[in-house]
Design a protein around this motif. Structure first.
Motif, PDB file in Angstrom:
ATOM      1  N   VAL A 194      31.391  42.817  44.537  1.00  0.00           N
ATOM      2  CA  VAL A 194      30.373  41.802  44.224  1.00  0.00           C
ATOM      3  C   VAL A 194      29.104  41.531  44.875  1.00  0.00           C
ATOM      4  CG1 VAL A 194      30.588  38.829  43.867  1.00  0.00           C
ATOM      5  CG2 VAL A 194      32.656  40.400  43.562  1.00  0.00           C
ATOM      6  N   ARG A 195      28.908  41.528  46.142  1.00  0.00           N
ATOM      7  CA  ARG A 195      27.532  41.071  47.313  1.00  0.00           C
ATOM      8  C   ARG A 195      26.554  42.202  46.948  1.00  0.00           C
ATOM      9  NH1 ARG A 195      31.600  40.922  51.106  1.00  0.00           N
ATOM     10  NH2 ARG A 195      32.259  39.170  51.572  1.00  0.00           N
ATOM     11  N   GLU A 196      26.822  43.416  46.116  1.00  0.00           N
ATOM     12  CA  GLU A 196      26.362  44.574  46.580  1.00  0.00           C
ATOM     13  C   GLU A 196      25.725  44.043  45.017  1.00  0.00           C
ATOM     14  OE1 GLU A 196      23.900  47.738  48.149  1.00  0.00           O
ATOM     15  OE2 GLU A 196      24.717  46.180  48.480  1.00  0.00           O
ATOM     16  N   ALA A 197      26.287  44.149  44.004  1.00  0.00           N
ATOM     17  CA  ALA A 197      25.921  43.834  42.358  1.00  0.00           C
ATOM     18  C   ALA A 197      24.866  42.297  42.818  1.00  0.00           C
ATOM     19  CB  ALA A 197      27.485  43.406  41.999  1.00  0.00           C
ATOM     20  N   ASN A 198      25.574  41.817  43.275  1.00  0.00           N
ATOM     21  CA  ASN A 198      24.308  40.693  43.665  1.00  0.00           C
ATOM     22  C   ASN A 198      23.620  40.627  43.961  1.00  0.00           C
ATOM     23  OD1 ASN A 198      26.579  37.098  44.262  1.00  0.00           O
ATOM     24  ND2 ASN A 198      26.227  38.405  41.576  1.00  0.00           N
ATOM     25  N   ARG A 199      22.918  41.413  44.643  1.00  0.00           N
ATOM     26  CA  ARG A 199      21.878  41.578  45.771  1.00  0.00           C
ATOM     27  C   ARG A 199      21.179  42.671  44.766  1.00  0.00           C
ATOM     28  NH1 ARG A 199      19.539  46.035  47.910  1.00  0.00           N
ATOM     29  NH2 ARG A 199      21.445  48.243  46.894  1.00  0.00           N
ATOM     30  N   MET A 200      21.616  43.394  43.473  1.00  0.00           N
ATOM     31  CA  MET A 200      20.743  44.014  42.525  1.00  0.00           C
ATOM     32  C   MET A 200      20.333  43.310  40.784  1.00  0.00           C
ATOM     33  SD  MET A 200      21.899  48.102  43.300  1.00  0.00           S
ATOM     34  CE  MET A 200      23.655  47.143  42.943  1.00  0.00           C
ATOM     35  N   GLY A 201      21.161  42.029  41.421  1.00  0.00           N
ATOM     36  CA  GLY A 201      20.633  41.916  39.878  1.00  0.00           C
ATOM     37  C   GLY A 201      21.601  42.332  38.432  1.00  0.00           C
ATOM     38  N   ILE A 202      23.163  43.005  39.439  1.00  0.00           N
ATOM     39  CA  ILE A 202      24.261  43.363  38.347  1.00  0.00           C
ATOM     40  C   ILE A 202      24.818  41.703  38.314  1.00  0.00           C
ATOM     41  CG2 ILE A 202      25.879  45.048  37.707  1.00  0.00           C
ATOM     42  CD1 ILE A 202      24.351  46.714  39.918  1.00  0.00           C
ATOM     43  N   LEU A 203      25.127  42.191  36.577  1.00  0.00           N
ATOM     44  CA  LEU A 203      25.926  41.066  35.882  1.00  0.00           C
ATOM     45  C   LEU A 203      27.422  41.034  36.480  1.00  0.00           C
ATOM     46  CD1 LEU A 203      23.648  39.524  32.414  1.00  0.00           C
ATOM     47  CD2 LEU A 203      24.421  38.378  34.895  1.00  0.00           C
ATOM     48  N   LEU A 204      28.729  40.305  35.852  1.00  0.00           N
ATOM     49  CA  LEU A 204      29.394  40.554  37.263  1.00  0.00           C
ATOM     50  C   LEU A 204      30.533  40.552  35.660  1.00  0.00           C
ATOM     51  CD1 LEU A 204      29.735  39.570  40.283  1.00  0.00           C
ATOM     52  CD2 LEU A 204      29.819  42.099  39.704  1.00  0.00           C
ATOM     53  N   ASP A 205      30.997  41.247  34.948  1.00  0.00           N
ATOM     54  CA  ASP A 205      32.007  41.138  33.622  1.00  0.00           C
ATOM     55  C   ASP A 205      32.730  40.838  34.563  1.00  0.00           C
ATOM     56  OD1 ASP A 205      32.929  41.017  31.127  1.00  0.00           O
ATOM     57  OD2 ASP A 205      32.220  42.831  30.508  1.00  0.00           O
ATOM     58  N   LEU A 206      34.109  39.024  33.577  1.00  0.00           N
ATOM     59  CA  LEU A 206      35.112  39.674  34.296  1.00  0.00           C
ATOM     60  C   LEU A 206      36.570  39.226  32.648  1.00  0.00           C
ATOM     61  CD1 LEU A 206      34.348  36.489  36.651  1.00  0.00           C
ATOM     62  CD2 LEU A 206      34.802  38.756  36.877  1.00  0.00           C
ATOM     63  N   SER A 207      35.616  40.242  31.961  1.00  0.00           N
ATOM     64  CA  SER A 207      36.700  39.815  30.599  1.00  0.00           C
ATOM     65  C   SER A 207      37.813  40.565  31.163  1.00  0.00           C
ATOM     66  CB  SER A 207      36.045  40.588  28.880  1.00  0.00           C
ATOM     67  OG  SER A 207      34.154  39.990  29.241  1.00  0.00           O
ATOM     68  N   GLY A 208      38.632  40.813  30.590  1.00  0.00           N
ATOM     69  CA  GLY A 208      40.186  41.220  31.155  1.00  0.00           C
ATOM     70  C   GLY A 208      40.969  41.510  32.188  1.00  0.00           C
ATOM     71  N   SER A 209      39.935  40.465  32.984  1.00  0.00           N
ATOM     72  CA  SER A 209      40.451  40.825  34.840  1.00  0.00           C
ATOM     73  C   SER A 209      41.343  40.271  35.404  1.00  0.00           C
ATOM     74  CB  SER A 209      39.568  40.237  35.648  1.00  0.00           C
ATOM     75  OG  SER A 209      38.808  39.096  35.451  1.00  0.00           O
ATOM     76  N   THR A 210      42.330  39.922  36.326  1.00  0.00           N
ATOM     77  CA  THR A 210      43.309  39.737  37.431  1.00  0.00           C
ATOM     78  C   THR A 210      42.884  38.027  37.640  1.00  0.00           C
ATOM     79  OG1 THR A 210      43.648  40.125  38.881  1.00  0.00           O
ATOM     80  CG2 THR A 210      44.439  41.903  36.942  1.00  0.00           C
ATOM     81  N   GLU A 211      43.659  37.933  37.507  1.00  0.00           N
ATOM     82  CA  GLU A 211      43.403  35.616  38.036  1.00  0.00           C
ATOM     83  C   GLU A 211      42.687  36.628  39.626  1.00  0.00           C
ATOM     84  OE1 GLU A 211      45.100  31.209  39.098  1.00  0.00           O
ATOM     85  OE2 GLU A 211      46.848  33.464  37.581  1.00  0.00           O
ATOM     86  N   GLY A 212      42.951  37.036  40.345  1.00  0.00           N
ATOM     87  CA  GLY A 212      43.139  37.047  41.031  1.00  0.00           C
ATOM     88  C   GLY A 212      41.301  37.886  41.506  1.00  0.00           C
ATOM     89  N   THR A 213      40.944  38.138  40.363  1.00  0.00           N
ATOM     90  CA  THR A 213      39.913  39.720  40.530  1.00  0.00           C
ATOM     91  C   THR A 213      38.976  37.803  39.868  1.00  0.00           C
ATOM     92  OG1 THR A 213      40.573  41.102  40.459  1.00  0.00           O
ATOM     93  CG2 THR A 213      38.277  40.729  39.620  1.00  0.00           C
ATOM     94  N   TRP A 214      39.238  37.392  39.358  1.00  0.00           N
ATOM     95  CA  TRP A 214      38.185  36.542  38.887  1.00  0.00           C
ATOM     96  C   TRP A 214      37.961  35.323  39.404  1.00  0.00           C
ATOM     97  CZ3 TRP A 214      39.670  31.173  37.306  1.00  0.00           C
ATOM     98  CH2 TRP A 214      40.427  31.133  36.909  1.00  0.00           C
ATOM     99  N   ARG A 215      39.144  34.682  40.360  1.00  0.00           N
ATOM    100  CA  ARG A 215      38.955  33.803  41.024  1.00  0.00           C
ATOM    101  C   ARG A 215      37.963  33.683  42.130  1.00  0.00           C
ATOM    102  NH1 ARG A 215      41.300  29.421  40.083  1.00  0.00           N
ATOM    103  NH2 ARG A 215      43.815  29.374  38.453  1.00  0.00           N
ATOM    104  N   ARG A 216      38.550  35.130  43.024  1.00  0.00           N
ATOM    105  CA  ARG A 216      37.809  36.069  44.160  1.00  0.00           C
ATOM    106  C   ARG A 216      36.096  36.106  44.127  1.00  0.00           C
ATOM    107  NH1 ARG A 216      40.418  39.207  48.071  1.00  0.00           N
ATOM    108  NH2 ARG A 216      38.851  37.797  49.888  1.00  0.00           N
ATOM    109  N   THR A 217      35.888  37.376  42.368  1.00  0.00           N
ATOM    110  CA  THR A 217      34.932  37.159  41.929  1.00  0.00           C
ATOM    111  C   THR A 217      33.970  35.294  41.764  1.00  0.00           C
ATOM    112  OG1 THR A 217      35.512  38.345  40.490  1.00  0.00           O
ATOM    113  CG2 THR A 217      33.313  37.697  39.715  1.00  0.00           C
ATOM    114  N   LEU A 218      34.464  34.196  41.359  1.00  0.00           N
ATOM    115  CA  LEU A 218      33.330  33.394  41.295  1.00  0.00           C
ATOM    116  C   LEU A 218      33.392  32.531  42.645  1.00  0.00           C
ATOM    117  CD1 LEU A 218      35.404  31.716  37.541  1.00  0.00           C
ATOM    118  CD2 LEU A 218      33.571  33.077  38.131  1.00  0.00           C
TER     119      LEU A 218
END
Length: 374
Positions: A194-218
């Motif tokens: 997540v941090r590396e994607a933020n550093r490069m401007g890569i959007l994070l797509d949460l479609s179909g992700s588990t609750e544990g993943t989308w909560r920590r990502t957000l």
């Protein structure tokens, strides 16, 4: 029946009338009037669609000979249909199948296929890497073409691979299940992704992700995230659809849900799925996430014979949806936010976060073994 109604003393008729009658059959969708479609097309000329998910890269593998510039009857996406639909920007999905044996190889093949398509149609398509490229393409009458998302499996548990995708132009990463750092929830290595994607401007797509993943990502992401192909789970249960809780959190964190047109994600009653059903999902997402956090995802890029939503059969059909929303009272400002402004804002915000982060964070050399163990 006229005789029965005229004779109030006919007791045999009363018994029959007391029986419950079957519910009336639903009325078929009424055809859209020409004035509504003309107004929708005019709005799309001023506020084109920035669409979040098209799987044409995969479909082209099954269509060895094609002419997308003139038109291709074996597919639901080609240049004439995109232009007729008022599409001004397109995310070309590079997602590999979750059960595939070589997700990185599949991703690279699809990336090459789409980059070759863009290069072969310079008068219609333009590669987009930044929000500025989006505006430039629109001003030149081209369809801005973003690469992504790629799937988490395609990284091979390597941040170096993520950086390589970025160099090749990828601007979105799907954090769905299928890796040991995204399920059942985001691990320490996942947070580093997540941090590396933020550093490069890569959007994070949460479609179909588990609750544990989308909560920590957000919670961890300093840039807004997106749902590239979701609809409202409160209306239709489907693994890719988003709960009201996720939609509310996505909106609170500045993200956007791009509502899918896929019939299996929209269907509610077992009957044919129509433009009205898609509009219902759009309005539900808008009500929960907020009007600044809803967009469109046609999920086109399919071959002939795939299941279709009535009235939204191919990439030329966006005016039908806009006409339906206008008929429901949507204003031009609301339409502009839905079709273009909301997704473009997320792209711009991710780019701003990357510029702000670049001076403070060097490329990460962390490995999954160091952060999550062997």
């Amino acid at each position: 029946m006229a005789d029965l109604q005229d004779d109030p003393q006919n007791t045999s008729a009363i018994g029959e009338l007391d029986q419950p009658s079957p519910p009336p059959a639903p009325e078929p969708p009424q055809p859209l009037d020409d004035d509504g479609l003309d107004r929708a097309r005019a709005l799309l000329a001023a506020h084109p669609v920035a669409d979040g998910h098209n799987t044409l890269a995969k479909a082209l593998a099954a269509t060895p000979w094609h002419d997308l510039e003139v038109g291709e009857s074996a597919l639901d996406t080609d240049i004439p249909r995109l232009r007729a639909g008022g599409v001004g920007a397109q995310f070309w999905a590079l997602t590999a199948e979750p059960d595939g044996t070589d997700p990185a190889g599949t991703t690279l093949e699809r990336l090459d296929r789409i980059r070759s398509l863009i290069a072969s149609c310079p008068q219609w398509l333009r590669l987009a890497l930044t929000a500025g490229d989006l505006a430039d393409a629109r001003n030149c009458g081209r369809i801005a073409s973003f690469l992504g998302p790629v799937t988490a499996q395609a990284l091979g548990d390597s941040l170096g691979t993520l950086r390589a995708y970025h160099v090749l132009g990828v601007r979105a990463l799907a954090l769905g299940p299928g890796t040991r750092w995204t399920e059942p929830g985001l691990t320490r290595f996942g947070l580093e992704v997540v941090r590396e994607a933020n550093r490069m401007g890569i959007l994070l797509d949460l479609s179909g992700s588990t609750e544990g993943t989308w909560r920590r990502t957000l919670d961890a992401s300093t840039a807004p995230s997106l749902l590239s192909r979701s609809a409202a789970a409160s209306l239709t249960r489907h693994p890719l659809n988003a709960s009201d809780e996720l939609l509310a959190e996505l909106g609170a964190h500045g993200g956007v849900c791009l509502v899918s047109f896929a019939p299996e994600q929209i269907e509610r009653s077992g009957s044919a799925v129509s433009v009205r059903d898609v509009a219902d999902h759009i309005e539900r997402v808008r009500d929960v996430a907020g009007p600044s956090h809803v967009g469109l995802s046609g999920t086109y890029g399919l071959t002939t014979g795939a299941p279709r939503t009535t009235g939204l059969e191919d990439a030329s059909c966006y005016p039908n949806l806009i006409a339906e929303l206008l008929d429901r009272g949507w204003t031009e400002t609301e339409i502009a936010a839905l079709t273009w402004d909301n997704l473009v804002r997320v792209v711009r915000d991710a780019e701003f976060t990357a510029r702000a982060t670049a001076t403070r964070r060097a490329p990460s050399s962390a490995t999954i073994e160091e952060l999550d163990g062997p």
